[in-house]
Write an enzyme that holds these catalytic residues in place. Structure first.
Site, PDB file in Angstrom:
ATOM      1  N   HIS A 126      36.734  47.500  43.546  1.00  0.00           N
ATOM      2  CA  HIS A 126      37.779  46.609  43.032  1.00  0.00           C
ATOM      3  C   HIS A 126      37.496  45.139  43.313  1.00  0.00           C
ATOM      4  O   HIS A 126      38.313  44.284  42.964  1.00  0.00           O
ATOM      5  CB  HIS A 126      39.127  46.982  43.661  1.00  0.00           C
ATOM      6  CG  HIS A 126      39.511  48.421  43.423  1.00  0.00           C
ATOM      7  ND1 HIS A 126      40.009  48.863  42.215  1.00  0.00           N
ATOM      8  CD2 HIS A 126      39.431  49.509  44.232  1.00  0.00           C
ATOM      9  CE1 HIS A 126      40.240  50.178  42.296  1.00  0.00           C
ATOM     10  NE2 HIS A 126      39.901  50.583  43.498  1.00  0.00           N
ATOM     11  N   ARG A 127      36.354  44.848  43.921  1.00  0.00           N
ATOM     12  CA  ARG A 127      36.039  43.448  44.197  1.00  0.00           C
ATOM     13  C   ARG A 127      35.949  42.637  42.908  1.00  0.00           C
ATOM     14  O   ARG A 127      36.400  41.501  42.854  1.00  0.00           O
ATOM     15  CB  ARG A 127      34.721  43.336  44.967  1.00  0.00           C
ATOM     16  CG  ARG A 127      34.817  43.648  46.444  1.00  0.00           C
ATOM     17  CD  ARG A 127      33.579  43.142  47.182  1.00  0.00           C
ATOM     18  NE  ARG A 127      33.644  43.443  48.604  1.00  0.00           N
ATOM     19  CZ  ARG A 127      33.074  44.496  49.164  1.00  0.00           C
ATOM     20  NH1 ARG A 127      32.382  45.330  48.409  1.00  0.00           N
ATOM     21  NH2 ARG A 127      33.161  44.703  50.468  1.00  0.00           N
ATOM     22  N   ALA A 128      35.346  43.219  41.878  1.00  0.00           N
ATOM     23  CA  ALA A 128      35.172  42.493  40.622  1.00  0.00           C
ATOM     24  C   ALA A 128      36.514  42.080  40.039  1.00  0.00           C
ATOM     25  O   ALA A 128      36.665  40.956  39.545  1.00  0.00           O
ATOM     26  CB  ALA A 128      34.395  43.346  39.621  1.00  0.00           C
ATOM     27  N   VAL A 131      37.853  39.201  42.087  1.00  0.00           N
ATOM     28  CA  VAL A 131      37.033  38.002  41.877  1.00  0.00           C
ATOM     29  C   VAL A 131      37.338  37.363  40.526  1.00  0.00           C
ATOM     30  O   VAL A 131      37.460  36.136  40.421  1.00  0.00           O
ATOM     31  CB  VAL A 131      35.537  38.364  41.975  1.00  0.00           C
ATOM     32  CG1 VAL A 131      34.673  37.236  41.414  1.00  0.00           C
ATOM     33  CG2 VAL A 131      35.159  38.626  43.429  1.00  0.00           C
TER      34      VAL A 131
END
Length: 215
Positions: A126-128, A131
């Protein structure tokens, strides 16, 4: 260790006879030559944004570079003075963006667009998503707006997604702006399908509490 420190804003030092930690807020910028090898996907995912640098092929642009280089070599101080105004304007614009970035708002439709982009491209984790939202808010603030739009999300996705794409053994993972635009158009059409994903009415939208995320 650097990536961990950048993520949690704390640097932990463990050596023989030494053990302490201290605040460490910094921006990590790295460069690499892809021809020298690839990084593991788990490591690439820790980098928020990425850009590819290519040589300039356009003759007129190459001539501009040549002329500026010659001008700098001839008189560095004069060259600096000629461009100082442009740098100051850019610095002021960044400073103004920092003042309003925390106030930049987004809607559930924006979140759905981001989530659909990443899920449609099979991005792990879920970082994308986080970000893209943060970069979109920053881009909106840089443009002087306190809300994000599709262009902000598109720009952020172009920087956050390519290095996270899964690479096959015989394929080169790339993502063009055209492909992202097509993906966003599909998401926009999906958003309008069904009552559960419809946009709130104008009255509801005015009364809605718009959410924020920490920058």
């Amino acid at each position: 260790l650097l990536l961990d420190s950048a993520a949690i804003a704390i640097n932990v030092v463990e050596r023989e006879g030494i053990s302490f930690s201290h605040p460490a807020r910094f921006l990590l910028v790295g460069t690499m030559n892809p021809e020298e090898g690839d990084l593991r996907p788990q490591l690439l995912d820790r980098f928020a944004l990425s850009v590819e640098v290519h040589g300039i092929a356009e003759a007129t642009e190459r001539m501009d570079i040549l002329e500026r280089h010659i001008a700098y070599e001839a008189d560095p101080e004069k060259f600096r003075q000629e461009w100082s105004g442009e740098e100051e304007r850019l610095s002021e614009r960044i400073a103004e963006a920092r003042k309003i970035v925390d106030a930049v708002e987004y809607t559930r439709r924006d979140l759905y667009t981001i989530a659909s982009l990443t899920s449609g491209l099979h991005i792990d984790g879920h970082r994308a998503d986080l970000v893209i939202l943060k970069a979109a808010r920053a881009h909106a603030a840089f443009a002087g707006r306190t809300y994000i739009d599709q262009s902000d999300i598109l720009m952020a996705a172009e920087l956050a997604i390519p290095h996270r794409l899964k690479r096959g053994p015989f394929s080169d993972a790339q993502m063009s702006m055209t492909a992202l635009e097509e993906q966003m158009e599909q998401v926009a059409s999906e958003w309008g399908e069904g009552d559960e994903m419809s946009e709130p009415s104008e009255g509801d939208e005015q009364n809605a509490v718009k959410k924020k995320v920490n920058p």
